[in-house]
Design a protein around this motif. Structure first.
Motif, PDB file in Angstrom:
ATOM      1  N   LEU A 114      11.539 -34.608 -11.566  1.00 57.09           N
ATOM      2  CA  LEU A 114      12.962 -34.695 -11.262  1.00 57.09           C
ATOM      3  C   LEU A 114      13.152 -35.507  -9.999  1.00 57.09           C
ATOM      4  O   LEU A 114      12.437 -35.312  -9.011  1.00 57.09           O
ATOM      5  CB  LEU A 114      13.534 -33.283 -11.064  1.00 57.09           C
ATOM      6  CG  LEU A 114      15.006 -33.177 -10.715  1.00 57.09           C
ATOM      7  CD1 LEU A 114      15.878 -33.674 -11.859  1.00 57.09           C
ATOM      8  CD2 LEU A 114      15.365 -31.736 -10.387  1.00 57.09           C
ATOM      9  N   GLN A 115      14.101 -36.441 -10.048  1.00 52.66           N
ATOM     10  CA  GLN A 115      14.522 -37.171  -8.858  1.00 52.66           C
ATOM     11  C   GLN A 115      15.978 -36.825  -8.641  1.00 52.66           C
ATOM     12  O   GLN A 115      16.778 -36.863  -9.577  1.00 52.66           O
ATOM     13  CB  GLN A 115      14.344 -38.669  -9.037  1.00 52.66           C
ATOM     14  CG  GLN A 115      12.894 -39.091  -9.036  1.00 52.66           C
ATOM     15  CD  GLN A 115      12.753 -40.598  -8.987  1.00 52.66           C
ATOM     16  OE1 GLN A 115      13.592 -41.324  -9.479  1.00 52.66           O
ATOM     17  NE2 GLN A 115      11.671 -41.054  -8.383  1.00 52.66           N
ATOM     18  N   LEU A 116      16.312 -36.490  -7.414  1.00 58.44           N
ATOM     19  CA  LEU A 116      17.650 -36.015  -7.111  1.00 58.44           C
ATOM     20  C   LEU A 116      18.076 -36.524  -5.741  1.00 58.44           C
ATOM     21  O   LEU A 116      17.336 -36.397  -4.765  1.00 58.44           O
ATOM     22  CB  LEU A 116      17.656 -34.481  -7.119  1.00 58.44           C
ATOM     23  CG  LEU A 116      18.976 -33.789  -6.886  1.00 58.44           C
ATOM     24  CD1 LEU A 116      19.938 -34.055  -8.038  1.00 58.44           C
ATOM     25  CD2 LEU A 116      18.757 -32.296  -6.724  1.00 58.44           C
ATOM     26  N   THR A 117      19.264 -37.110  -5.696  1.00 59.75           N
ATOM     27  CA  THR A 117      19.858 -37.491  -4.427  1.00 59.75           C
ATOM     28  C   THR A 117      20.707 -36.313  -3.974  1.00 59.75           C
ATOM     29  O   THR A 117      21.592 -35.866  -4.708  1.00 59.75           O
ATOM     30  CB  THR A 117      20.736 -38.748  -4.598  1.00 59.75           C
ATOM     31  OG1 THR A 117      19.915 -39.797  -5.110  1.00 59.75           O
ATOM     32  CG2 THR A 117      21.335 -39.171  -3.281  1.00 59.75           C
ATOM     33  N   ALA A 118      20.402 -35.775  -2.796  1.00 61.25           N
ATOM     34  CA  ALA A 118      21.089 -34.578  -2.321  1.00 61.25           C
ATOM     35  C   ALA A 118      20.921 -34.447  -0.817  1.00 61.25           C
ATOM     36  O   ALA A 118      20.082 -35.100  -0.210  1.00 61.25           O
ATOM     37  CB  ALA A 118      20.515 -33.332  -3.011  1.00 61.25           C
ATOM     38  N   SER A 119      21.745 -33.563  -0.251  1.00 63.04           N
ATOM     39  CA  SER A 119      21.592 -33.226   1.164  1.00 63.04           C
ATOM     40  C   SER A 119      21.074 -31.787   1.255  1.00 63.04           C
ATOM     41  O   SER A 119      21.238 -31.006   0.316  1.00 63.04           O
ATOM     42  CB  SER A 119      22.929 -33.357   1.905  1.00 63.04           C
ATOM     43  OG  SER A 119      23.889 -32.489   1.340  1.00 63.04           O
ATOM     44  N   ILE A 120      20.454 -31.469   2.373  1.00 62.22           N
ATOM     45  CA  ILE A 120      19.962 -30.114   2.599  1.00 62.22           C
ATOM     46  C   ILE A 120      21.136 -29.299   3.129  1.00 62.22           C
ATOM     47  O   ILE A 120      21.622 -29.535   4.232  1.00 62.22           O
ATOM     48  CB  ILE A 120      18.785 -30.090   3.588  1.00 62.22           C
ATOM     49  CG1 ILE A 120      17.660 -31.003   3.098  1.00 62.22           C
ATOM     50  CG2 ILE A 120      18.284 -28.662   3.787  1.00 62.22           C
ATOM     51  CD1 ILE A 120      16.568 -31.253   4.125  1.00 62.22           C
ATOM     52  N   ALA A 121      21.612 -28.351   2.316  1.00 60.28           N
ATOM     53  CA  ALA A 121      22.765 -27.534   2.689  1.00 60.28           C
ATOM     54  C   ALA A 121      22.346 -26.329   3.529  1.00 60.28           C
ATOM     55  O   ALA A 121      23.046 -25.937   4.460  1.00 60.28           O
ATOM     56  CB  ALA A 121      23.511 -27.074   1.444  1.00 60.28           C
ATOM     57  N   GLU A 122      21.220 -25.727   3.166  1.00 60.12           N
ATOM     58  CA  GLU A 122      20.686 -24.559   3.882  1.00 60.12           C
ATOM     59  C   GLU A 122      19.168 -24.657   3.887  1.00 60.12           C
ATOM     60  O   GLU A 122      18.575 -25.235   2.978  1.00 60.12           O
ATOM     61  CB  GLU A 122      21.061 -23.255   3.172  1.00 60.12           C
ATOM     62  CG  GLU A 122      22.519 -22.958   3.082  1.00 60.12           C
ATOM     63  CD  GLU A 122      22.794 -21.688   2.276  1.00 60.12           C
ATOM     64  OE1 GLU A 122      21.873 -20.858   2.107  1.00 60.12           O
ATOM     65  OE2 GLU A 122      23.923 -21.544   1.804  1.00 60.12           O
ATOM     66  N   ARG A 123      18.566 -24.044   4.899  1.00 60.46           N
ATOM     67  CA  ARG A 123      17.106 -24.031   4.956  1.00 60.46           C
ATOM     68  C   ARG A 123      16.651 -22.742   5.620  1.00 60.46           C
ATOM     69  O   ARG A 123      17.178 -22.349   6.656  1.00 60.46           O
ATOM     70  CB  ARG A 123      16.604 -25.246   5.735  1.00 60.46           C
ATOM     71  CG  ARG A 123      15.101 -25.358   5.762  1.00 60.46           C
ATOM     72  CD  ARG A 123      14.624 -26.608   6.481  1.00 60.46           C
ATOM     73  NE  ARG A 123      15.337 -26.814   7.731  1.00 60.46           N
ATOM     74  CZ  ARG A 123      15.893 -27.981   8.076  1.00 60.46           C
ATOM     75  NH1 ARG A 123      15.813 -29.033   7.313  1.00 60.46           N
ATOM     76  NH2 ARG A 123      16.528 -28.083   9.238  1.00 60.46           N
ATOM     77  N   ASP A 124      15.662 -22.091   5.022  1.00 55.85           N
ATOM     78  CA  ASP A 124      15.083 -20.879   5.591  1.00 55.85           C
ATOM     79  C   ASP A 124      14.041 -21.244   6.641  1.00 55.85           C
ATOM     80  O   ASP A 124      13.655 -22.403   6.794  1.00 55.85           O
ATOM     81  CB  ASP A 124      14.423 -20.037   4.486  1.00 55.85           C
ATOM     82  CG  ASP A 124      15.443 -19.508   3.478  1.00 55.85           C
ATOM     83  OD1 ASP A 124      16.639 -19.417   3.822  1.00 55.85           O
ATOM     84  OD2 ASP A 124      15.035 -19.202   2.348  1.00 55.85           O
ATOM     85  N   VAL A 125      13.548 -20.254   7.332  1.00 55.55           N
ATOM     86  CA  VAL A 125      12.512 -20.432   8.349  1.00 55.55           C
ATOM     87  C   VAL A 125      11.167 -20.722   7.669  1.00 55.55           C
ATOM     88  O   VAL A 125      10.848 -20.144   6.624  1.00 55.55           O
ATOM     89  CB  VAL A 125      12.413 -19.160   9.220  1.00 55.55           C
ATOM     90  CG1 VAL A 125      11.276 -19.252  10.203  1.00 55.55           C
ATOM     91  CG2 VAL A 125      13.728 -18.913   9.941  1.00 55.55           C
TER      92      VAL A 125
END
Length: 100
Positions: A4-15
């Motif tokens: 899968l190739q996806l253009t996206a932004s990181i909305a949330e990220r865990d530790v």
């Protein structure tokens, strides 16, 4: 093939955490927005997908700026053996440069 190739932004990220085997891992949510043409009709597409970066790529994912658009490459897998939910496993990503 499961790629899968996806253009996206990181909305949330865990530790950043470590598996029992000592592998670094970071989970997060990616936000995708695009215009797609289906059956000759333009559609506005927006969705979030749960993502995971493990191993060497986890360090880059952990430091990547939230809200910036990237081109992600990876594969889909079940969240766990008994789950029907899918998780996008990131194997690489780079800064997205629009084609225009």
């Amino acid at each position: 093939m499961n790629q899968l190739q996806l253009t996206a932004s990181i909305a949330e990220r865990d530790v950043l955490r470590y598996t029992p085997a000592g592998i670094p891992i970071v989970s997060g949510k990616l936000l995708h927005n695009s215009d797609q043409v289906e059956a000759g009709i333009s559609r506005q597409i927006e969705f979030e997908v749960v993502a995971l970066a493990a191993g060497e790529i986890s360090g880059r994912f952990n430091k990547a700026e939230l809200g910036v658009v990237f081109q992600f490459t990876g594969f889909l897998a079940r969240k766990n053996r008994n789950s029907k939910s899918l998780v996008f496993h990131i194997t690489d990503f780079e800064t997205h440069t629009p084609d225009h």
